[in-house]
Design an enzyme around this catalytic site. Sequence first.
Site, short mmCIF file in Angstrom:
data_model
loop_
_atom_site.label_atom_id
_atom_site.label_comp_id
_atom_site.label_asym_id
_atom_site.label_seq_id
_atom_site.Cartn_x
_atom_site.Cartn_y
_atom_site.Cartn_z
N SER A 241 0.71 -1.19 -0.21
CA SER A 241 -0.03 0.03 -0.06
C SER A 241 0.77 1.21 0.18
CB SER A 241 -0.80 0.04 1.26
OG SER A 241 -1.39 1.22 1.50
N TYR B 232 -3.63 -0.47 9.84
CA TYR B 232 -3.50 -0.68 8.42
C TYR B 232 -1.80 -0.41 8.05
CZ TYR B 232 -4.55 -0.85 3.29
OH TYR B 232 -4.61 -1.15 2.06
P1 NAP Z 1 -10.99 -5.46 -0.21
O1 NAP Z 1 -12.19 -4.89 0.03
O2 NAP Z 1 -9.89 -5.19 0.54
O3 NAP Z 1 -11.18 -7.18 -0.39
C1 NAP Z 1 -10.17 -8.10 -0.22
C2 NAP Z 1 -10.76 -9.50 -0.01
O4 NAP Z 1 -10.39 -10.20 0.81
C3 NAP Z 1 -12.49 -9.46 0.11
O5 NAP Z 1 -12.96 -10.46 -0.76
C4 NAP Z 1 -12.22 -9.83 1.47
O6 NAP Z 1 -13.60 -10.32 2.03
C5 NAP Z 1 -11.25 -10.89 1.70
N1 NAP Z 1 -10.98 -10.85 3.09
C6 NAP Z 1 -10.97 -10.24 4.27
N2 NAP Z 1 -10.64 -11.00 5.33
C7 NAP Z 1 -10.22 -12.35 4.81
C8 NAP Z 1 -9.86 -13.37 5.33
N3 NAP Z 1 -9.53 -13.37 6.67
N4 NAP Z 1 -9.45 -14.59 4.67
C9 NAP Z 1 -9.78 -14.52 3.35
N5 NAP Z 1 -10.22 -13.41 2.63
C10 NAP Z 1 -10.55 -12.26 3.50
O7 NAP Z 1 -10.39 -5.23 -1.73
P2 NAP Z 1 -9.47 -4.48 -2.36
O8 NAP Z 1 -9.65 -2.81 -2.41
O9 NAP Z 1 -9.52 -4.93 -3.67
O10 NAP Z 1 -8.03 -4.59 -1.70
C11 NAP Z 1 -7.32 -5.63 -1.87
C12 NAP Z 1 -6.11 -5.63 -1.34
O11 NAP Z 1 -5.28 -4.57 -2.06
C13 NAP Z 1 -5.94 -5.51 0.17
O12 NAP Z 1 -5.03 -5.96 0.67
C14 NAP Z 1 -6.01 -3.83 0.37
O13 NAP Z 1 -5.39 -3.50 1.52
C15 NAP Z 1 -4.92 -3.50 -0.91
N6 NAP Z 1 -5.00 -2.31 -1.28
C16 NAP Z 1 -5.98 -1.58 -1.69
C17 NAP Z 1 -6.05 -0.47 -2.03
C18 NAP Z 1 -7.26 0.34 -2.89
O14 NAP Z 1 -7.17 1.31 -2.99
N7 NAP Z 1 -8.26 -0.16 -2.85
C19 NAP Z 1 -4.73 0.32 -2.13
C20 NAP Z 1 -3.55 -0.14 -1.59
C21 NAP Z 1 -3.89 -1.47 -1.30
P3 NAP Z 1 -14.82 -9.36 2.47
O15 NAP Z 1 -15.38 -8.40 1.49
O16 NAP Z 1 -15.93 -10.10 3.36
O17 NAP Z 1 -14.09 -8.53 3.64
C1 GCO Z 2 -7.01 4.98 3.17
C2 GCO Z 2 -7.07 4.07 1.92
C3 GCO Z 2 -5.66 3.55 1.73
C4 GCO Z 2 -5.75 2.69 0.37
C5 GCO Z 2 -4.42 2.41 0.00
C6 GCO Z 2 -3.59 3.26 -0.29
O1 GCO Z 2 -7.84 5.19 3.98
O2 GCO Z 2 -5.94 5.97 3.30
O3 GCO Z 2 -8.11 3.15 2.16
O4 GCO Z 2 -5.30 2.83 2.66
O5 GCO Z 2 -6.92 1.79 0.58
O6 GCO Z 2 -4.00 1.05 0.73
O7 GCO Z 2 -2.43 2.72 -0.83
#
Ligand code: NAP
Ligand code: GCO
Length: 259
Positions: free
Chosen positions: A144, A157
């Site tokens: 992230s 986080y």
């Molecule tokens: P997300 O909402 O974070 O979902 C990820 C998936 O993981 C969901 O299907 C969730 O189920 C599942 N999950 C949660 N707890 C779990 C567990 N204990 N075992 C197995 N599965 C589990 O979706 P996303 O935004 O696509 O994020 C994916 C990854 O990218 C995460 O690690 C997040 O931190 C990272 N990320 C996201 C962003 C962003 O801007 N979106 C940016 C940087 C990093 P539920 O729906 O039931 O929770």
């Molecule tokens: C927040 C955001 C971030 C992003 C992402 C950034 O609240 O600042 O949700 O944490 O999801 O991980 O890279």
Amino acid sequence: MNQFDLTGKVALVTGASYGIGFAIATGFANAGATIVFNDIKQDLVDKGIAAYAAAGIKAHGYVADVTNEDQISALVAQIEKEVGVIDILVNNAGIIKRIPMIEMTAAEFRQVIDIDLNGPFIVSKAVIPSMIKKGHGKIINICSMMSELGRETVSAYAAAKGGLKMLTRNIAAEYGEYNIQCNGIGPGYIETPQTAPLRVKGNAFNDFIIAKTPAARWGKTEDLQGPAVFLASDASDFVNGHVLYVDGGILASIGKQPE
Ligand code: NAP
Ligand code: GCO
């Protein structure tokens, strides 16, 4: 020879029913890989299988909690039996809790660390022995911006994702000699349900992120596909322990100067 070809590879992407995991798995399938994913609930797995089928992909979906060692070792054994040895692991499953630190309970903090940091440890630990036997493996940890930066309300986080960056380096250091590459992807601010509360129209945070991002837009999940295919493929065989930030330039910039 196409160095980015994933034909014949088995890829496990955790928590990949939708969002970033789904897009990465779809990118892998388009490059030739067989897709396996898990999610925490059966209805999410069912929705995921249907979404992959709609994209023309036959994905193998399983219910398993990444924080449960017994469930994960059973899952890996089942995948090896039903699909094959895992060549590529993406530790994608994660959660965020946006709560000011002094209002956050230790239980809430622990839950985030458990899923976002212990989870990748547990799943990586379960797949590495077969990767060593097979003579190669790729692990991609979804990090992230918060692997590098702090911000109000995301202490757990940021601690987890900062830790995940160091777990990435440590796996590279410890298992690189077995031809295992462990790298991270650090997505910037991406349009997924996780960031939906931040993108509500008129929310000042929405404008803040767009102003902060040199690309002047939120990222799309598809923006992560090329970088993920690179890190999963032979093209990255001498790249180990890196985090590739896919952030539209956020980390490169001090921010827009005042008018
Ligand atoms: P997300 O909402 O974070 O979902 C990820 C998936 O993981 C969901 O299907 C969730 O189920 C599942 N999950 C949660 N707890 C779990 C567990 N204990 N075992 C197995 N599965 C589990 O979706 P996303 O935004 O696509 O994020 C994916 C990854 O990218 C995460 O690690 C997040 O931190 C990272 N990320 C996201 C962003 C962003 O801007 N979106 C940016 C940087 C990093 P539920 O729906 O039931 O929770
Ligand atoms: C927040 C955001 C971030 C992003 C992402 C950034 O609240 O600042 O949700 O944490 O999801 O991980 O890279």
